[in-house]
Design a protein around this motif. Structure first.
Motif, mmCIF file in Angstrom:
data_model
loop_
_atom_site.group_PDB
_atom_site.id
_atom_site.type_symbol
_atom_site.label_atom_id
_atom_site.label_comp_id
_atom_site.label_asym_id
_atom_site.label_seq_id
_atom_site.Cartn_x
_atom_site.Cartn_y
_atom_site.Cartn_z
ATOM 1 N N GLU A 1 0.839 -1.191 0.000
ATOM 2 C CA GLU A 1 0.000 0.000 0.000
ATOM 3 C C GLU A 1 0.872 1.238 0.000
ATOM 4 O O GLU A 1 1.859 1.308 0.728
ATOM 5 N N SER A 2 0.522 2.207 -0.797
ATOM 6 C CA SER A 2 1.213 3.483 -0.628
ATOM 7 C C SER A 2 0.226 4.517 -0.114
ATOM 8 O O SER A 2 -0.870 4.662 -0.642
ATOM 9 N N VAL A 3 0.649 5.162 0.947
ATOM 10 C CA VAL A 3 -0.215 6.131 1.614
ATOM 11 C C VAL A 3 0.095 7.510 1.057
ATOM 12 O O VAL A 3 1.245 7.925 1.032
ATOM 13 N N ASN A 4 -0.929 8.179 0.601
ATOM 14 C CA ASN A 4 -0.743 9.536 0.095
ATOM 15 C C ASN A 4 -1.396 10.512 1.047
ATOM 16 O O ASN A 4 -2.519 10.290 1.499
ATOM 17 N N LEU A 5 -0.689 11.561 1.331
ATOM 18 C CA LEU A 5 -1.211 12.512 2.294
ATOM 19 C C LEU A 5 -0.810 13.926 1.892
ATOM 20 O O LEU A 5 0.289 14.172 1.407
ATOM 21 N N LEU A 6 -1.739 14.815 2.080
ATOM 22 C CA LEU A 6 -1.392 16.221 1.966
ATOM 23 C C LEU A 6 -1.942 16.912 3.202
ATOM 24 O O LEU A 6 -3.138 16.873 3.471
ATOM 25 N N MET A 7 -1.039 17.456 3.987
ATOM 26 C CA MET A 7 -1.442 18.043 5.256
ATOM 27 C C MET A 7 -1.094 19.528 5.257
ATOM 28 O O MET A 7 -0.077 19.931 4.694
ATOM 29 N N SER A 8 -1.943 20.314 5.858
ATOM 30 C CA SER A 8 -1.659 21.745 5.897
ATOM 31 C C SER A 8 -0.682 22.039 7.030
ATOM 32 O O SER A 8 -0.389 21.170 7.852
ATOM 33 N N GLN A 9 -0.189 23.271 7.060
ATOM 34 C CA GLN A 9 0.756 23.648 8.112
ATOM 35 C C GLN A 9 0.160 23.394 9.492
ATOM 36 O O GLN A 9 0.833 23.021 10.432
ATOM 37 N N GLN A 10 -1.145 23.610 9.568
ATOM 38 C CA GLN A 10 -1.800 23.510 10.872
ATOM 39 C C GLN A 10 -2.111 22.070 11.262
ATOM 40 O O GLN A 10 -2.748 21.827 12.274
ATOM 41 N N GLY A 11 -1.720 21.133 10.438
ATOM 42 C CA GLY A 11 -1.945 19.743 10.786
ATOM 43 C C GLY A 11 -3.303 19.236 10.368
ATOM 44 O O GLY A 11 -3.780 18.210 10.843
ATOM 45 N N GLN A 12 -3.916 19.941 9.450
ATOM 46 C CA GLN A 12 -5.220 19.518 8.985
ATOM 47 C C GLN A 12 -5.014 18.650 7.743
ATOM 48 O O GLN A 12 -4.256 18.995 6.844
ATOM 49 N N VAL A 13 -5.703 17.509 7.716
ATOM 50 C CA VAL A 13 -5.543 16.609 6.581
ATOM 51 C C VAL A 13 -6.331 17.171 5.398
ATOM 52 O O VAL A 13 -7.549 17.267 5.449
ATOM 53 N N LEU A 14 -5.629 17.550 4.360
ATOM 54 C CA LEU A 14 -6.320 18.107 3.187
ATOM 55 C C LEU A 14 -6.826 17.008 2.279
ATOM 56 O O LEU A 14 -7.936 17.052 1.800
ATOM 57 N N SER A 15 -5.984 16.043 2.050
ATOM 58 C CA SER A 15 -6.471 14.904 1.295
ATOM 59 C C SER A 15 -5.588 13.716 1.621
ATOM 60 O O SER A 15 -4.400 13.856 1.898
ATOM 61 N N THR A 16 -6.200 12.570 1.606
ATOM 62 C CA THR A 16 -5.436 11.378 1.883
ATOM 63 C C THR A 16 -6.089 10.201 1.183
ATOM 64 O O THR A 16 -7.301 10.136 1.069
ATOM 65 N N HIS A 17 -5.287 9.360 0.640
ATOM 66 C CA HIS A 17 -5.817 8.106 0.127
ATOM 67 C C HIS A 17 -4.736 7.047 0.098
ATOM 68 O O HIS A 17 -3.536 7.356 0.137
ATOM 69 N N VAL A 18 -5.181 5.799 0.074
ATOM 70 C CA VAL A 18 -4.248 4.696 -0.015
ATOM 71 C C VAL A 18 -4.418 4.067 -1.386
ATOM 72 O O VAL A 18 -5.523 3.766 -1.808
ATOM 73 N N ALA A 19 -3.308 3.941 -2.090
ATOM 74 C CA ALA A 19 -3.344 3.211 -3.350
ATOM 75 C C ALA A 19 -2.693 1.868 -3.096
ATOM 76 O O ALA A 19 -1.503 1.800 -2.784
ATOM 77 N N GLY A 20 -3.481 0.832 -3.151
ATOM 78 C CA GLY A 20 -2.964 -0.483 -2.823
ATOM 79 C C GLY A 20 -2.770 -1.345 -4.055
ATOM 80 O O GLY A 20 -3.468 -1.184 -5.049
ATOM 81 N N ARG A 21 -1.771 -2.227 -3.969
ATOM 82 C CA ARG A 21 -1.561 -3.175 -5.064
ATOM 83 C C ARG A 21 -1.395 -4.546 -4.449
ATOM 84 O O ARG A 21 -0.795 -4.689 -3.381
ATOM 85 N N ILE A 22 -1.953 -5.523 -5.092
ATOM 86 C CA ILE A 22 -1.707 -6.873 -4.623
ATOM 87 C C ILE A 22 -0.889 -7.574 -5.681
ATOM 88 O O ILE A 22 -1.336 -7.760 -6.808
ATOM 89 N N VAL A 23 0.342 -7.874 -5.318
ATOM 90 C CA VAL A 23 1.235 -8.518 -6.267
ATOM 91 C C VAL A 23 1.320 -9.979 -5.894
ATOM 92 O O VAL A 23 1.523 -10.339 -4.737
ATOM 93 N N VAL B 1 4.155 14.699 10.651
ATOM 94 C CA VAL B 1 5.262 15.656 10.649
ATOM 95 C C VAL B 1 4.713 17.003 11.109
ATOM 96 O O VAL B 1 3.713 17.476 10.579
ATOM 97 N N ILE B 2 5.356 17.575 12.101
ATOM 98 C CA ILE B 2 4.909 18.887 12.557
ATOM 99 C C ILE B 2 6.024 19.899 12.305
ATOM 100 O O ILE B 2 7.079 19.850 12.942
ATOM 101 N N PRO B 3 5.842 20.769 11.348
ATOM 102 C CA PRO B 3 6.902 21.708 11.024
ATOM 103 C C PRO B 3 6.728 23.039 11.761
ATOM 104 O O PRO B 3 5.613 23.440 12.083
ATOM 105 N N LEU B 4 7.804 23.654 12.035
ATOM 106 C CA LEU B 4 7.752 24.988 12.626
ATOM 107 C C LEU B 4 8.830 25.815 11.927
ATOM 108 O O LEU B 4 10.016 25.585 12.120
ATOM 109 N N VAL B 5 8.417 26.717 11.103
ATOM 110 C CA VAL B 5 9.394 27.497 10.341
ATOM 111 C C VAL B 5 9.297 28.945 10.752
ATOM 112 O O VAL B 5 8.208 29.512 10.830
#
Lengths: 447, 1042
Positions: free
Chosen positions: A177-199, A302-306
């Motif tokens: 499975e590959s986990v895709n995530l896009l998170m905002s600076q504030q830690g809010q999940v903007l989009s997430t999905h799992v693309a899975g493959r069965i080999v 990941v929690i960034p602080l810049v």
């Protein structure tokens, strides 16, 4: 249909040129070179129309692959075909490079002759192709073998030949499975999905029929429902999962948004009975692809602080938290923190692993070999900037790579049954292995 | 490969090697030959040597030789024949791979001699025992067809190919489908690939078993099938749906195409559709995780799908969020779709995303993102405020192109929400100096001009622009002109000088006709009637529409039929990028009427589908109706029966004699006849396009007028018909005294003793007597011309009225008029020449000898296609008996051929013959006890009306040059796409010639002016008339958008 296929090196020299249709002239080869490869401005679309001729192209490591057509052809098919062609070439001679293409050009012509006829894609299954297109010329074959080959190429089961025998019947299933995530600076999940493959790697004798069971919500619910009210076994695809919440299903079953199958899977059966049954190709293949978006357990956060201090200094603090069972261990963890192009010096401090500033890549790369579940780690960096650069730097997101030994979507293999009627080996004689790997896809946090 | 430099020696060397005995050396040499061929070197001299290698029984070597042959056979046809024997031998080889190889290669050699020898082997291979050979042979038929069509027909290969559709091997079926599809596409008239129920069934069965590519061929073929009914469509949908789970995106998209097409045939409210929607969305989303190129194809298609059926993906906004690493083409497409899916519920998320994108690097992408923010504001009112503040933030970044883009969209926001956000004007003005792109400058000037009263230094700002006037882009110049005029009208005292300066500048120092003309009209307006100028220039502007960039609906429908293909990627119909061959225009199927939705439309749909190359391009009498009916709103699928509207349009005379610009009019009229023949080539190629469903029915219109007249007579005025009383419309005023400088002419037309008579009353309302009256008739549709000079007692004293009759015959020169029955008349007296138009009632053209033999009638009736039939109903108000009716019609030269009773209905079959020899067939259906008489009219339409468009008054390109507007004396305005020669839209609304048309600043509105003294604002997308001005007395020769 496809009028011709060309392969160029990075300089625009033709390595392979195979024309299938009369309407494609030699000048098409040059038109693409002039208008796309040598174009001053990089072409912004993967399909270009030059003088009423359409060029579909893709690039793999310096090599241009281009299909040409003059008609209104199926564009999706052309790109699928180009990808398939790359896949075939890779399985024959490895990496697509100028050298490899040059060394194997006879083979490539032979393949192109077989997989495209008058521009129509024909059987392009690597396994089958390998049975009669070889690098060593045609093996002296018996008559029987010839018909085996042709029936394999054209047959209903084009992906498997007859008469395969193994001493030990064995199969391996990898759930990747590959986990895709896009998170905002504030830690809010903007989009997430799992693309899975069965080999699946199958080493099975004869023509085995396999049945594959997963913890998909619809299947699981059908099962429980059928147990409850066994009178109505056929009514499944129309029932909406959420209307029959059963306690067992809710915990273990997952909602699969969409799934796609290798061509060996009988799709009509899946549609009507929701069962995945197939006769597998020999060796390794991708049985299924799926996508889920709900209830994904994100393995890391990941929690960034810049902080920008004046125009010449930046402070970055990154905290990584692992969020899975403490008994499990995540591996190959790599966090990439982009830095501005005018960075001149970076001071790094990290609790765990190694961190390095790679100025050529404009990023700080922080690597950790492993990290247990429910842990936390931190990195802080002081970045000094050259003041000259006026251009605003838009902060690219922080990306992360990892590998964890579970399926973040909650996907589970329930069973894989093997039936071979002719050869007298039963399901219980087959040795089966299942492995779950969770990987990072695009796992990004905006900073 | 590079060692092949010294050419001569090298060829010689290769020759030697090719003739070597050792197989290995031969092979190496062959490889070198092929390598040289690939890079484009000429190795054709080696032909005989290579042919010699063919005999060798080694498959790999053979393939190389064949490759060479395919490349060079055409240049050396004589030599190629040497290979025929080997091919013939190979076709009988025991190894199926070799048999197939031979047939495959032979098909690729386009040399007649070889082709002749191909037939026998091909016939054998089509029946080969091995499926591999059969599938290769199937494709070979398509190859042969490409070389020699006749041969394929003659040799019966097509039937053999059709037999392969029932082959046991799915791959053979798939290739046969591919070959048949291609052949039928190349010669569509032959109906080779007849898709019917049983064939479809076979295909659907094969679909489950064949390879991924085969599935694509089959699905593409199925999409061309037209299901019998909705059940048929539904069952195909059910069987295609499982394909959506296929890993190959081409299979998925082709399935989507079939489903999208057949969805049209189903009951839109049914549960099945809802289910299908649910099933369609996930696979489309999944396509977005494929390779970027495939993502691109998918996104272009999703863009179409969202425009057609937005419900399918309405909840999937998030998947279209742009990823940092997406290639730019994917990013731009995603952005497009995001905006389409934006609504009040997801606007917050979308806006946050867009804000993020606006800080990226790629200039195009950033611009599009900024523009998208503006579009969000226009689309979702609740979010407008947030969008505006976001835009202001972006302007603060001072990034040049961001600022410019933001200003362009803010202008649109102002237009959508007037008087709401003007507080930000100050911020905008700060950035005036940084604007260097024409569009941004023009936008800024528009804002300044529009809100001149709120900007203290508006005059200074505009004056600043004026300094570099000559270097500006036309768009900016036009805007600056309008802006300054607006400013002047608002603050006349301080800006007199400025406005004079700009008007002098544009009228005297510029070569651009648009600019100059606009300058002149403003000047005239301002100097003659400042009040009117104010009304026109500062008129309230229409709001701009929410959705932009939508594809034109008929184009969209066509593209839906091409999902997955190149057309769907380019968003252009195939004929714009495919050469030569005849291309079938595909269209979405229409749901049939038995479901009670479109009962009124059947007449229309047949007319639309029956797109004959010769169609009448008349849209008469629409002008007066435009207020009451939303005519163009229903253009692609007519929802109301336009016949209803025609009844109201009867008897409307349009006599216009402008009192000011007589000379101009006469010159225009003179010009007309010239221009009519002198159309631009572009127009000529397009006369065959279906332009407006209304136009096809306009014969009916004329005839309706007649029957409408009868209505009036029988019911309204109560005049009873008896004796030789022929229907004569009452006289009406053709030339008013005001326009005729004292001469008033009223008149009518009648048919008396088989002659067309113009009956007129001349009245002198002037103070002095008039003499020397003469009359002339301009060329017209029926060749009407005076048979004798005008006889009026002369002189005509003040306040005297003289009735006169003028006999006309139909031998004059013919020119098609618009409307058909329009007649242009000129009357001369000692004072002046006067021109007027009048409408000749069509029944005067009905000839006496219109009777037809019964048999001829039946035959003609059947010959005429249904499309030429016009159906109508009228009320038999005075309850005339059938005999009375028959009599009455007979008096008007409508002859009854036969009379029968069918199902208790009296049927009258009648004919009308026009003076120019055209027969019109009539069927009257009378139900006893019911006052409604239904009748249908049929005529051989295409003979009657040469399909020429009226003169083109002017051609103008809109701002960005992508579209082209034409206005013409057929009283329509057309929107063209010049590069594709497509008439995108037709706007009607003028009752007279359209003199000029302009598009507005943002291309959302048109403004047109015509001889009918009307100025119309038309919305580009919908074709609705937004606003109408009828203020000006004279002809507006040009009219400009402000």
């Amino acid at each position: 249909m496809i009028g011709g296929v060309f392969i160029y090196n990075h300089k625009g020299e033709v390595l392979i040129s195979r024309v299938y249709r009369d309407d494609i002239g030699r000048n098409a080869v040059d038109a693409f070179r002039v208008n796309v490869i040598h174009a001053r401005q990089q072409s912004r679309f993967p399909v270009v129309n030059i003088a009423r001729t359409s060029f579909f192209y893709t690039k793999r490591s310096n090599i241009w692959l281009c299909a040409v057509a003059k008609q209104n052809i199926n564009a999706a098919m052309v790109f699928e075909f180009l990808n398939k062609m790359i896949e075939i070439m890779q399985s024959y001679f490895g990496k697509i490079s100028e050298e490899n293409v040059k060394n194997n050009f006879v083979l490539i012509y032979e393949l192109l002759d077989e997989i495209l006829d008058f521009g129509y894609p024909q059987n392009s299954d690597t396994g089958v192709l390998k049975s009669f297109i070889t690098q060593q010329g045609v093996r002296p074959v018996t008559r029987e073998e010839q018909t085996n080959v042709t029936s394999a190429v054209t047959g209903q089961i084009g992906w498997r030949r007859e008469g395969i025998k193994y001493r030990r019947n064995e199969l391996f299933l990898d759930v990747i499975e590959s986990v895709n995530l896009l998170m905002s600076q504030q830690g809010q999940v903007l989009s997430t999905h799992v693309a899975g493959r069965i080999v699946m790697k199958s080493y099975l004798s004869g023509m085995p029929e396999c049945k594959f069971g997963i913890n998909d919500k619809i299947t699981v619910e059908n099962r429980t429902k059928n147990q409850l009210e066994s009178t109505n076994p056929n009514n499944n695809s129309t029932t909406n999962g959420s209307t029959y919440p059963s306690s067992t299903a809710a915990k273990t079953a997952i909602a699969i948004d969409d799934c796609q199958f290798h061509q060996c899977v009988k799709l009509s059966k899946f549609e009507s009975e929701h069962s995945i049954s197939f006769i597998p190709p020999d060796g390794e293949f991708e049985l299924m692809r799926y996508r889920t978006t709900k209830d994904i357990s994100l393995p890391f956060r990941v929690i960034p602080l810049v902080r920008e201090i004046g125009r010449t200094k930046m402070e970055v603090k990154i905290v990584v938290k692992s969020n899975f069972k403490p008994t499990l261990i995540g591996q190959k963890i790599e966090i990439r923190i982009p830095t501005p192009p005018n960075t001149c010096d970076v001071q790094l401090l990290c609790m765990k692993g190694k961190a390095k500033h790679k100025s050529s890549e404009n990023a700080i790369v922080w690597k950790m070999k492993r990290m247990g579940g429910m842990k936390e780690s931190q990195l802080s960096a002081e970045i000094e900037l050259l003041p000259n650069d006026k251009k605003k730097w838009n902060r690219p997101p922080i990306s992360m790579n990892f590998e964890v030994p579970f399926a973040p979507s909650g996907f589970k293999v329930r069973y894989l049954k093997v039936f071979e009627h002719k050869l007298n080996y039963s399901d219980s004689d087959t040795i089966k292995w299942v492995r779950y790997i969770g990987k990072s896809g695009l796992y990004e946090t905006r900073s | 490969m590079s060692e092949l430099e010294g050419k001569k020696g090298e060829i010689y060397e290769l020759k030697a090697e090719l003739n070597s005995d050792k197989r290995e050396r031969k092979k190496e040499a062959l490889k070198k030959v092929i390598a040289s061929m690939t890079v484009g070197k000429d190795v054709s001299q080696l032909f005989p040597d290579v042919i010699n290698c063919m005999q060798i029984d080694n498959l790999e070597l053979k393939k190389l030789v064949y490759l060479y042959l395919m490349n060079y056979a055409k240049t050396q046809p004589e030599m190629a024949i040497l290979a025929v024997n080997t091919f013939a031998k190979d076709c009988n080889d025991p190894n199926p791979l070799i048999r197939a190889l031979a047939v495959r290669t032979m098909g690729c050699i386009r040399v007649d001699k070889i082709t002749e020898h191909l037939c026998e082997p091909l016939r054998k291979c089509l029946k080969d025992e091995d499926p591999y050979v059969r599938k290769t042979a199937a494709v070979c038929v398509a190859k042969l067809f490409d070389i020699n069509q006749q041969l394929v027909f003659d040799q019966g290969f097509l039937d053999m190919l059709k037999d392969l559709l029932s082959d046991s091997n799915p791959m053979v079926v798939a290739n046969a489908v591919a070959a048949l599809s291609e052949i039928s596409e190349q010669s569509p008239q032959t109906k080779i690939f007849d898709l019917n129920g049983p064939t479809i069934n076979k295909l659907l069965t094969a679909l489950n078993e064949c390879s991924e590519w085969g599935q694509v061929f089959i699905l593409d073929a199925i999409s061309n099938y037209s299901p019998k009914d909705d059940k048929d469509a539904q069952s195909i949908c059910e069987r295609v749906t499982p394909r959506l789970a296929h890993a190959n995106s081409a299979v998925v998209l082709s399935s989507v195409k079939v489903l999208m097409k057949f969805l049209e045939l189903l009951d839109q409210q049914s549960e099945f559709i809802q289910n299908l929607y649910r099933k369609l969305s996930p696979p489309l989303v999944t396509l977005l995780s494929a390779e970027p190129e495939i993502q691109y194809v998918a996104l272009r298609n999703i863009n179409l799908i969202v425009q057609k059926r937005s419900d399918i993906l309405k909840n999937e906004m998030k998947v279209f969020f742009v990823k940092y690493n997406d290639p730019i083409y994917v990013k731009l497409e995603k952005l497009d779709i995001m905006i389409r899916l934006t609504n009040a519920t997801n606007i917050a998320q979308v806006l946050a995303e867009l804000k993020e994108y606006a800080t990226e690097v790629d200039v195009d992408f950033v611009r599009k993102s900024v523009r998208a923010i503006g579009r969000c504001a226009i689309k979702v009112e609740q979010a407008a405020e947030r969008c505006v503040s976001t835009l202001i933030d972006l302007i603060q970044t001072k990034v040049n192109y961001v600022v410019q883009e933001a200003i362009v969209v803010i202008k649109d926001i102002f237009r959508k929400y007037p008087n709401k956000y003007e507080s930000i004007i100050a911020t905008l003005c700060e950035n005036l100096d940084s604007l260097d792109e024409p569009e941004a400058r023009a936008s800024m000037i528009w804002i300044v001009g529009e809100y001149a009263e709120r900007i203290d230094n508006a005059d200074e700002l505009l004056e600043g622009f004026l300094d570099g006037f000559k270097d500006e882009n036309t768009q900016v110049q036009l805007q600056l002109l309008t802006g300054i005029v607006k400013l002047f009208l608002k603050k006349p005292t301080e800006t007199q000088e400025l406005v004079t300066r700009v008007l002098t500048l544009v009228t005297q120092e510029t070569d651009n006709p648009d600019l100059r003309d606009r300058g002149y009209i403003y000047w005239r307006l301002l100097s003659t009637d400042p009040k009117a100028a104010k009304e026109v220039v500062l008129a309230e502007k229409p709001l701009i529409s929410e959705e932009t960039d939508l594809l034109e609906p008929t184009l969209l429908d066509e593209l839906i039929c091409h999902i997955g293909s190149l057309a769907s990627v380019y968003h252009k119909p195939p004929n714009t990028f495919v050469e030569g061959r005849f291309i079938m225009k595909k269209n979405l199927p229409l749901r049939s009427k038995s479901y009670g939705e479109q009962e009124n439309n059947t007449g229309h749909t047949t007319m639309q589908t029956n797109q004959q190359p010769q169609q009448v391009v008349i849209s008469s009498n629409v002008g007066s109706l435009i207020d009451d009916f939303d005519i163009l709103g229903s253009m692609p699928m007519p929802s109301s029966n336009p016949m209803d509207t025609y009844e109201q349009s009867q008897n409307r005379t349009t006599s216009v004699v402008p009192n000011l610009l007589d000379d101009e009019l006469s010159s225009i009229l003179g010009l007309d006849s010239n221009l009519g023949g002198n159309q631009t080539p572009m127009m000529n190629t397009n006369t065959s396009l279906p332009i407006n469903n209304r136009q096809t029915t306009s014969t009916g219109n004329e005839l309706d007028d007649l029957f409408g007249d009868f209505n009036l007579q029988t019911g309204g005025s109560g005049i009873s018909f008896s004796g030789n009383n022929v229907f004569v419309p009452p006289k009406e005023v053709w030339l008013s005294a005001a326009k005729g400088k004292g001469l008033e002419v009223s008149g009518t037309f009648a048919r008396r003793s088989n002659q067309i008579v113009m009956e007129m009353d001349f009245t002198n309302k002037a103070l002095q007597p008039m003499n020397d009256l003469a009359l002339q008739i301009n060329r017209n549709s029926f060749g009407l011309t005076p048979a004798q000079p005008l006889q009026v007692t002369s002189p005509l004293f003040p306040n005297q009225t003289v009735p006169t009759q003028l006999i006309l015959n139909t031998t004059g020169p013919i020119m098609r008029m618009d409307p058909l029955t329009n007649l242009q008349v000129a009357i001369k007296n000692n004072i002046d020449i006067f021109y007027f138009n009048c409408i000749v009632p069509i029944h005067v053209y009905f000839a006496q000898d219109g009777e037809m033999d019964k048999m001829t009638f039946v035959q003609t009736w059947q010959e005429i296609p249904e499309g030429n039939e016009v159906k109508h109903q009228l009320q038999n108000l005075s309850n005339l008996s059938i005999d009375d009716l028959q009599n009455k019609l007979r008096l008007n030269n409508i002859h009854t051929i036969t009379r029968t009773t069918i199902e208790q209905k009296e049927m009258l079959y009648q004919t009308i013959k026009l003076t120019n020899g055209i027969f019109i067939l009539v069927e009257l259906r009378i139900t006893p006890g019911n006052r409604t008489i239904s009748f249908s009219l049929k005529t051989k339409l295409e003979r009657k009306f040469p399909a020429a468009q009226g003169a083109i008054r002017c051609v103008r390109y809109n701002i960005d040059g992508n579209y082209c507007l034409t206005s013409g004396s057929d009283r329509t305005i057309k929107l063209w796409k010049p590069d594709s020669s497509l008439a995108i839209k037709t706007y009607t609304g003028h009752s007279q010639e359209v003199l000029d048309v302009h598009s507005s600043f943002d291309n959302s509105r048109l403004c047109s002016g015509g001889v009918d003294k009307r100025v119309l604002y038309i919305d580009v997308m919908t074709g609705k008339i937004v606003k109408k001005y009828q203020a000006h007395a004279g002809i507006k020769d040009f009219y400009i958008f402000n």
